[in-house]
Design a protein around this motif. Structure first.
Motif, PDB file in Angstrom:
ATOM      1  N   ARG A 135      20.925  25.208  42.223  1.00  0.00           N
ATOM      2  CA  ARG A 135      20.484  24.867  40.870  1.00  0.00           C
ATOM      3  C   ARG A 135      21.655  24.497  39.979  1.00  0.00           C
ATOM      4  N   GLY A 195      23.121  21.125  41.169  1.00  0.00           N
ATOM      5  CA  GLY A 195      22.159  20.093  40.804  1.00  0.00           C
ATOM      6  C   GLY A 195      22.162  19.820  39.309  1.00  0.00           C
ATOM      7  N   GLY A 196      22.211  20.884  38.521  1.00  0.00           N
ATOM      8  CA  GLY A 196      22.251  20.709  37.069  1.00  0.00           C
ATOM      9  C   GLY A 196      23.495  19.973  36.620  1.00  0.00           C
ATOM     10  N   LEU A 236      23.152  16.308  37.647  1.00  0.00           N
ATOM     11  CA  LEU A 236      22.172  15.639  36.791  1.00  0.00           C
ATOM     12  C   LEU A 236      22.739  15.422  35.387  1.00  0.00           C
ATOM     13  N   LEU A 239      15.720  12.472  40.891  1.00  0.00           N
ATOM     14  CA  LEU A 239      16.698  13.490  41.275  1.00  0.00           C
ATOM     15  C   LEU A 239      16.345  14.837  40.644  1.00  0.00           C
ATOM     16  N   LEU A 263      15.565  18.160  42.736  1.00  0.00           N
ATOM     17  CA  LEU A 263      16.431  19.331  42.631  1.00  0.00           C
ATOM     18  C   LEU A 263      15.696  20.550  42.091  1.00  0.00           C
ATOM     19  N   PHE A 264      14.822  20.339  41.132  1.00  0.00           N
ATOM     20  CA  PHE A 264      14.300  21.479  40.393  1.00  0.00           C
ATOM     21  C   PHE A 264      12.833  21.796  40.656  1.00  0.00           C
TER      22      PHE A 264
END
Lengths: 176, 114
Positions: free
Chosen positions: A88, A91-92, A95, B19, B23-24
């Motif tokens: 997470r 990924g955060g 992003l 994305l 991812l989430f």
């Protein structure tokens, strides 16, 4: 604002709206509806880019995807895949960088527009693209087609294997 | 006449949304469809670049990317259909997990799998 630009904005809004619907919906029908909306509006945008063949291919593949996903979506919707804390965080971060780049380049758009796309009306015809696909790109098309064929065959095989295994398991539970 | 950057920004936005979903989202179907959104964004970039340079190569690549994306989705669905993730839902998660095949609650499925 030209008609082409107006149509582009409408279809772009539909694409992004469909993507948001896909990300936010909990009902599988709405989720798949959002996905179909994305692919439908994208086909229109491809037509604006004088790529009707790509639009047709996208529509066919998008329709096939909807037909493939719809029967299993309800059963799979609650299936959870593990996402760790590190995943997470990474990924955060990734992003966030992408959003930063998007906002930065969008701000630059106010200073200078990008170049206009070429207005050649003969661009993107079926014959020329088919000649490209069947001529110098024939090997790439063949490889992609073989990958798709192998995927479909593997799915059919996996379905048979897992169905038989599930039947045996159910029979074993019934006997015990 | 539309500037090519409009298409590139749309493609980038689509890629970022895909994305984020990949991812989430912990739902498999949404994750798989989000991956398709990313591929669609990449394909749009190829087509827009192809239009800008007046060269068909980008359109050819977009068709190939779409084909490979379809293969990926099919394989992903097949694998997902037969995989049961064994992690229990986090406390307070109200997304209502249901196991893939049995329709039982996810916590019960996880306990059964362990």
């Amino acid at each position: 604002m030209s008609w082409a630009e107006l149509f582009f904005l409408i279809f772009a809004a539909l694409v992004l709206g469909g993507a948001f619907l896909l990300l936010r919906a909990n009902d599988p029908r709405r989720m798949i509806g959002g996905f179909a909306l994305v692919y439908g509006a994208l086909a229109a945008i491809h037509v604006l880019l004088l790529a009707p063949v790509v639009a047709v291919v996208h529509s066919l593949i998008g329709g096939s995807m909807v037909l493939a996903v719809a029967p299993v979506a309800r059963g799979l919707l609650g299936t959870r895949r593990p996402i760790g804390r590190s995943g997470r965080i990474l990924g955060g971060l990734g992003l966030g960088v992408l959003v930063f780049v998007l906002l930065g380049t969008l701000a630059r758009q106010y200073l200078s527009y990008g170049a206009d796309v070429d207005a050649d009306p003969h661009f993107g015809g079926f014959g020329r693209l088919a000649a490209d696909l069947m001529g110098p790109r024939a090997l790439a098309l063949d490889v992609a087609g073989v990958i798709l064929l192998v995927a479909v065959l593997a799915v059919v095989l996996a379905a048979r294997v897992f169905t038989a295994a599930g039947r045996d398991e159910a029979a074993g539970e019934g006997e015990s | 006449v539309i500037p090519v950057t409009h298409f590139l920004y749309l493609a980038f936005g689509l890629f970022v949304l895909g994305l984020a979903g990949l991812l989430f989202s912990r739902h498999l179907v949404r994750a798989l469809l989000s991956a398709q959104l990313m591929l669609a964004g990449a394909g749009l970039t190829l087509v827009a670049s192809s239009r800008w340079w007046g060269n068909h190569d980008g359109q050819v690549m977009a068709v190939l990317v779409a084909l490979v994306g379809a293969a990926q989705l099919v394989m992903g669905l097949a694998v997902a259909r037969n995989v049961r993730w064994s992690d229990p839902p986090p406390p307070g998660d109200d997304e209502g997990g249901v196991a893939a095949d049995s329709g039982e609650p996810a916590a019960k499925e996880a306990t059964h799998g362990a």
